[in-house]
Design a protein around this motif. Structure first.
Motif, PDB file in Angstrom:
ATOM      1  N   TYR A 492      24.139  48.079  37.470  1.00  0.00           N
ATOM      2  CA  TYR A 492      24.545  49.396  36.982  1.00  0.00           C
ATOM      3  C   TYR A 492      26.060  49.409  36.879  1.00  0.00           C
ATOM      4  O   TYR A 492      26.760  48.545  37.424  1.00  0.00           O
ATOM      5  N   GLY A 493      26.595  50.379  36.139  1.00  0.00           N
ATOM      6  CA  GLY A 493      28.037  50.391  35.921  1.00  0.00           C
ATOM      7  C   GLY A 493      28.564  51.802  35.754  1.00  0.00           C
ATOM      8  O   GLY A 493      27.839  52.785  35.883  1.00  0.00           O
ATOM      9  N   ASP A 494      29.856  51.892  35.449  1.00  0.00           N
ATOM     10  CA  ASP A 494      30.485  53.186  35.227  1.00  0.00           C
ATOM     11  C   ASP A 494      31.026  53.250  33.809  1.00  0.00           C
ATOM     12  O   ASP A 494      31.689  52.326  33.330  1.00  0.00           O
ATOM     13  N   TYR A 495      30.723  54.359  33.132  1.00  0.00           N
ATOM     14  CA  TYR A 495      31.118  54.545  31.739  1.00  0.00           C
ATOM     15  C   TYR A 495      32.636  54.516  31.586  1.00  0.00           C
ATOM     16  O   TYR A 495      33.161  53.967  30.612  1.00  0.00           O
ATOM     17  N   CYS A 496      33.358  55.099  32.533  1.00  0.00           N
ATOM     18  CA  CYS A 496      34.810  55.245  32.402  1.00  0.00           C
ATOM     19  C   CYS A 496      35.583  54.002  32.847  1.00  0.00           C
ATOM     20  O   CYS A 496      36.487  53.540  32.152  1.00  0.00           O
ATOM     21  N   SER A 497      35.243  53.474  34.012  1.00  0.00           N
ATOM     22  CA  SER A 497      36.025  52.362  34.579  1.00  0.00           C
ATOM     23  C   SER A 497      35.538  50.994  34.122  1.00  0.00           C
ATOM     24  O   SER A 497      36.287  50.023  34.184  1.00  0.00           O
ATOM     25  N   GLY A 498      34.282  50.892  33.715  1.00  0.00           N
ATOM     26  CA  GLY A 498      33.737  49.594  33.311  1.00  0.00           C
ATOM     27  C   GLY A 498      33.353  48.696  34.462  1.00  0.00           C
ATOM     28  O   GLY A 498      32.987  47.540  34.252  1.00  0.00           O
ATOM     29  N   ILE A 499      33.419  49.213  35.692  1.00  0.00           N
ATOM     30  CA  ILE A 499      33.014  48.404  36.849  1.00  0.00           C
ATOM     31  C   ILE A 499      31.503  48.207  36.816  1.00  0.00           C
ATOM     32  O   ILE A 499      30.749  49.123  36.501  1.00  0.00           O
ATOM     33  N   ILE A 500      31.075  46.989  37.160  1.00  0.00           N
ATOM     34  CA  ILE A 500      29.649  46.671  37.229  1.00  0.00           C
ATOM     35  C   ILE A 500      29.308  46.294  38.661  1.00  0.00           C
ATOM     36  O   ILE A 500      29.971  45.445  39.269  1.00  0.00           O
ATOM     37  N   TRP A 501      28.268  46.943  39.185  1.00  0.00           N
ATOM     38  CA  TRP A 501      27.785  46.652  40.528  1.00  0.00           C
ATOM     39  C   TRP A 501      26.411  45.988  40.459  1.00  0.00           C
ATOM     40  O   TRP A 501      25.698  46.111  39.454  1.00  0.00           O
ATOM     41  N   ALA A 502      26.066  45.340  41.554  1.00  0.00           N
ATOM     42  CA  ALA A 502      24.746  44.728  41.690  1.00  0.00           C
ATOM     43  C   ALA A 502      24.085  45.275  42.947  1.00  0.00           C
ATOM     44  O   ALA A 502      24.738  45.472  43.972  1.00  0.00           O
ATOM     45  N   LEU A 503      22.799  45.500  42.856  1.00  0.00           N
ATOM     46  CA  LEU A 503      22.014  46.038  43.966  1.00  0.00           C
ATOM     47  C   LEU A 503      20.750  45.190  44.078  1.00  0.00           C
ATOM     48  O   LEU A 503      20.132  44.863  43.066  1.00  0.00           O
ATOM     49  N   ARG A 504      20.381  44.825  45.304  1.00  0.00           N
ATOM     50  CA  ARG A 504      19.196  43.967  45.468  1.00  0.00           C
ATOM     51  C   ARG A 504      18.480  44.323  46.762  1.00  0.00           C
ATOM     52  O   ARG A 504      19.111  44.503  47.811  1.00  0.00           O
ATOM     53  N   ARG A 505      17.175  44.375  46.676  1.00  0.00           N
ATOM     54  CA  ARG A 505      16.367  44.548  47.876  1.00  0.00           C
ATOM     55  C   ARG A 505      16.035  43.168  48.418  1.00  0.00           C
ATOM     56  O   ARG A 505      15.436  42.341  47.731  1.00  0.00           O
ATOM     57  N   GLU A 506      16.430  42.931  49.688  1.00  0.00           N
ATOM     58  CA  GLU A 506      16.250  41.621  50.282  1.00  0.00           C
ATOM     59  C   GLU A 506      14.827  41.462  50.814  1.00  0.00           C
ATOM     60  O   GLU A 506      14.044  42.417  50.850  1.00  0.00           O
ATOM     61  N   GLN A 513      24.423  45.258  48.311  1.00  0.00           N
ATOM     62  CA  GLN A 513      25.059  45.588  47.041  1.00  0.00           C
ATOM     63  C   GLN A 513      26.466  45.024  47.014  1.00  0.00           C
ATOM     64  O   GLN A 513      27.076  44.747  48.057  1.00  0.00           O
ATOM     65  N   ALA A 514      26.987  44.810  45.819  1.00  0.00           N
ATOM     66  CA  ALA A 514      28.324  44.254  45.672  1.00  0.00           C
ATOM     67  C   ALA A 514      28.895  44.655  44.319  1.00  0.00           C
ATOM     68  O   ALA A 514      28.150  44.810  43.340  1.00  0.00           O
ATOM     69  N   GLN A 515      30.198  44.826  44.293  1.00  0.00           N
ATOM     70  CA  GLN A 515      30.892  45.010  43.019  1.00  0.00           C
ATOM     71  C   GLN A 515      31.166  43.625  42.444  1.00  0.00           C
ATOM     72  O   GLN A 515      31.795  42.786  43.076  1.00  0.00           O
ATOM     73  N   LEU A 516      30.686  43.378  41.239  1.00  0.00           N
ATOM     74  CA  LEU A 516      30.764  42.037  40.682  1.00  0.00           C
ATOM     75  C   LEU A 516      31.805  41.868  39.590  1.00  0.00           C
ATOM     76  O   LEU A 516      32.328  40.778  39.401  1.00  0.00           O
ATOM     77  N   LEU A 517      32.099  42.923  38.844  1.00  0.00           N
ATOM     78  CA  LEU A 517      32.981  42.724  37.691  1.00  0.00           C
ATOM     79  C   LEU A 517      33.657  44.030  37.303  1.00  0.00           C
ATOM     80  O   LEU A 517      33.015  45.076  37.228  1.00  0.00           O
ATOM     81  N   SER A 518      34.956  43.965  37.062  1.00  0.00           N
ATOM     82  CA  SER A 518      35.685  45.057  36.410  1.00  0.00           C
ATOM     83  C   SER A 518      35.793  44.670  34.940  1.00  0.00           C
ATOM     84  O   SER A 518      36.698  43.948  34.534  1.00  0.00           O
ATOM     85  N   SER A 519      34.852  45.141  34.155  1.00  0.00           N
ATOM     86  CA  SER A 519      34.683  44.630  32.796  1.00  0.00           C
ATOM     87  C   SER A 519      35.652  45.215  31.793  1.00  0.00           C
ATOM     88  O   SER A 519      35.934  44.595  30.757  1.00  0.00           O
ATOM     89  N   GLY A 520      36.152  46.432  32.055  1.00  0.00           N
ATOM     90  CA  GLY A 520      37.000  47.093  31.072  1.00  0.00           C
ATOM     91  C   GLY A 520      36.222  47.650  29.892  1.00  0.00           C
ATOM     92  O   GLY A 520      36.830  48.168  28.948  1.00  0.00           O
ATOM     93  N   GLN A 521      34.893  47.585  29.937  1.00  0.00           N
ATOM     94  CA  GLN A 521      34.061  48.070  28.838  1.00  0.00           C
ATOM     95  C   GLN A 521      33.685  49.540  29.045  1.00  0.00           C
ATOM     96  O   GLN A 521      33.598  50.021  30.176  1.00  0.00           O
ATOM     97  N   THR A 522      33.452  50.232  27.935  1.00  0.00           N
ATOM     98  CA  THR A 522      32.915  51.590  27.980  1.00  0.00           C
ATOM     99  C   THR A 522      31.399  51.463  27.961  1.00  0.00           C
ATOM    100  O   THR A 522      30.789  51.296  26.900  1.00  0.00           O
ATOM    101  N   ILE A 523      30.794  51.539  29.124  1.00  0.00           N
ATOM    102  CA  ILE A 523      29.374  51.192  29.277  1.00  0.00           C
ATOM    103  C   ILE A 523      28.518  52.437  29.048  1.00  0.00           C
ATOM    104  O   ILE A 523      28.374  53.283  29.931  1.00  0.00           O
ATOM    105  N   SER A 524      27.942  52.534  27.844  1.00  0.00           N
ATOM    106  CA  SER A 524      27.056  53.662  27.565  1.00  0.00           C
ATOM    107  C   SER A 524      25.643  53.384  28.030  1.00  0.00           C
ATOM    108  O   SER A 524      24.883  54.319  28.304  1.00  0.00           O
ATOM    109  N   SER A 525      25.281  52.105  28.137  1.00  0.00           N
ATOM    110  CA  SER A 525      23.932  51.776  28.562  1.00  0.00           C
ATOM    111  C   SER A 525      23.829  50.293  28.881  1.00  0.00           C
ATOM    112  O   SER A 525      24.694  49.493  28.512  1.00  0.00           O
ATOM    113  N   PHE A 526      22.770  49.961  29.560  1.00  0.00           N
ATOM    114  CA  PHE A 526      22.292  48.593  29.661  1.00  0.00           C
ATOM    115  C   PHE A 526      20.975  48.523  28.892  1.00  0.00           C
ATOM    116  O   PHE A 526      20.409  49.556  28.511  1.00  0.00           O
TER     117      PHE A 526
END
Length: 549
Positions: A492-506, A513-526
């Protein structure tokens, strides 16, 4: 010549001791050590108290009138005031293996004494001043150029460990990170979540304000990209078809930032019946759920085949939700925002008789225009609208089902401070209350004090605050084959910041969970294709990326 130089240095040290009786031998030798060490540097021995004792002993021969023999240093220490807790337990005399010679050692003798393992040193103290801190040598010391006995060793730097999470998973907060989750080591063979290196692989571009991407589930491998104005474009073998799959711009109202053609879902039996469903705002700004059919051309829909299932009045232009998706149970789920404005002024999220601020669940294969699944929580008891599956939502912007487990992941856009992710595990009964407007994320909102447990509210699995972004965009659980390390990870990510996080059930049921990437993208959807690969939709530039590592 070498022996004469050492003798001269020793003489200098002993003269200083004789003239300054209040300074002990150790401190004097320490002060003179650079000179002595330079002249005897070709001899190898540990820089320790043993070495000092040997030097003093060497200097002591023939100089008894200037300083006490080295052999009496321990006795001298015993005669003085009690010393603080010594570094090592002292004995009344040195161990036999390190007995102090009674004559000045030759060069060969110095080498012979320095080679054995370092013995336990004895603490030495001046008759009037406390002894300086004694530094013990390591098992394999490097001979320093200068001895600095009074400087304490610097502590080792401690690297921060991840709490983890969102987690919760926050994912959770740097600038305040998402709330961390309690995590355990992942199962053997599964890489830790924060070790994943994420990359965005360009796939196709040229779209105008794309909002969504999905597949038909018909084995064709085609991708369908939803544009906000009211078009669905087809990507086939990596190329954008020049003719839209569906164009309903003429009936879609998209003047508001959160209005337009918002969602698309293909019927589970699309290959046989050709049905697909859309969610859009009309020219009056109200939500419309409609069914369309494919034409004789599999790459074009019949724009005249619309059948409206549901129209929902929208009091304001924002918080329209828009996601539609079929669950593993075959029912159509619809995400509805709380009606807009701010702070849910009509309290629609908690009003069970309103379809706003809810996730709805319809049976599109029975009834006209739809049926109500018998296990919907308010299907027969009259306590709420029968279409309602769950409530307490502000603006669920993208939800999805894990194709492997059937778990439902919902991202809910926050009000002033917090964005949140909820997970509804497969088999959870309907009627869950996800909190809004009583709560924003894991925090009481209106009223400012609350008791989530007694009120039966479901808290999010992860949240992050507005130091990390401004509007959450939900994603998908990766179930593809191209990047095995990503298996089971929800993005999942944030529309404004472009940060992408990961979430996993072990494997143990805990979440990481972890923050994986500051993409710089305007993320409207996956989006997700039929093979389980995950994509990112860039609203501003009209690009589509594949998520990989």
């Amino acid at each position: 010549m070498q022996k004469q130089t050492i003798k001269n240095n020793c003489s200098s040290i002993l003269n200083l001791i004789h003239k300054r009786p209040t300074v002990n031998a150790v401190s004097v030798v320490s002060n003179q050590w650079p000179v002595v060490a330079h002249n005897v540097s070709r001899f190898t021995y540990h820089v320790s108290l043993l070495g000092l004792i040997i030097l003093l002993s060497a200097c002591g021969t023939g100089q008894a009138s200037r300083v006490e023999p080295t052999a009496t240093i321990a006795a001298q220490a015993e005669a003085t005031q009690p010393v603080p807790s010594p570094v090592a337990t002292a004995t009344s005399e040195p161990p036999t293996s390190t007995a102090v010679p009674t004559v000045a050692p030759t060069e060969e003798q110095v080498v012979q004494v320095a080679e054995p393992a370092t013995p336990t040193p004895e603490p030495v103290e001046s008759t009037t001043e406390p002894t300086a801190q004694i530094l013990l040598a390591t098992d394999e010391p490097e001979l320093p150029e200068q001895l600095e006995p009074t400087l304490p060793a610097e502590p080792e730097a401690v690297l921060p460990t991840e709490a983890s999470p969102a987690e919760v998973l926050p994912p959770t907060e740097t600038p305040p990170a998402p709330t961390p989750l309690p995590t355990d080591p992942p199962a053997a063979g599964v890489p830790p979540l924060d070790s994943l290196a994420l990359e965005l692989i360009p796939v196709v571009s040229g779209f105008t304000k794309p909002l969504y991407l999905t597949h038909a589930g018909d084995g064709s491998g085609r991708l369908f990209v939803v544009e906000q104005a009211g078009r669905i474009l087809l990507v086939k073998e990596g190329q954008v078809s020049p003719t839209p799959f569906l164009d309903i711009v003429s009936i879609v109202g998209s003047n508001g930032n959160e209005q337009g053609l918002l969602g698309l879902a293909f019927h589970p039996n699309y290959a046989q019946n050709g049905f697909f469903f859309v969610d859009y705002t009309d020219k009056q700004g109200d939500t419309v759920i409609a069914r369309y059919s494919v034409s004789d051309n599999p790459d074009e829909a019949d724009s005249n085949s619309a059948k409206v299932l549901l129209t929902i009045d929208q009091p304001y232009g924002n918080h329209n939700g828009g996601q539609v998706a079929f669950g593993p149970d075959g029912y159509l789920y619809i995400g509805m925002g709380d009606g807009g404005a701010a702070n849910d002024p009509h309290n629609n999220g908690q009003n069970l008789n309103s379809l706003l601020g809810k996730i709805l669940r319809l049976d599109v294969d029975s009834g006209d225009p739809y049926g109500i699944p018998p296990d919907n929580p308010f299907a027969a008891n009259g306590q709420g609208s029968p279409e309602v599956w769950s409530y307490g939502w502000r603006n669920p912007w993208r939800f999805s089902f894990d194709p492997a487990t059937g778990d439902m992941y919902i991202a809910d856009v926050g009000q002033n401070q917090y964005e949140e992710v909820h997970v509804e595990l497969a088999g959870t009964p309907g009627g869950q209350n996800y909190g809004w407007r009583l709560m924003e994320g894991m925090h009481c909102f209106d009223p400012s004090s609350c008791d989530p447990a007694s009120q039966g509210l479901v808290l999010p699995i992860a949240e992050y605050d507005h130091g990390q972004g401004c509007s959450i965009t939900g994603g998908y659980v990766y179930r593809g084959s191209q990047f095995p390390a990503l298996n089971g990870v929800y993005f999942y990510g944030d529309y404004c910041s472009g940060i992408i996080w990961a979430l996993r059930r072990e494997a143990d049921g805990n979440w990481s969970q972890a923050q994986l990437l500051s993409s710089g993208q305007t993320i409207s959807s996956f989006g997700q294709d039929e093979a389980g690969e995950v994509y990112l939709v860039q609203h501003s530039t009209g690009e589509i990326f594949q998520v990989g590592n």
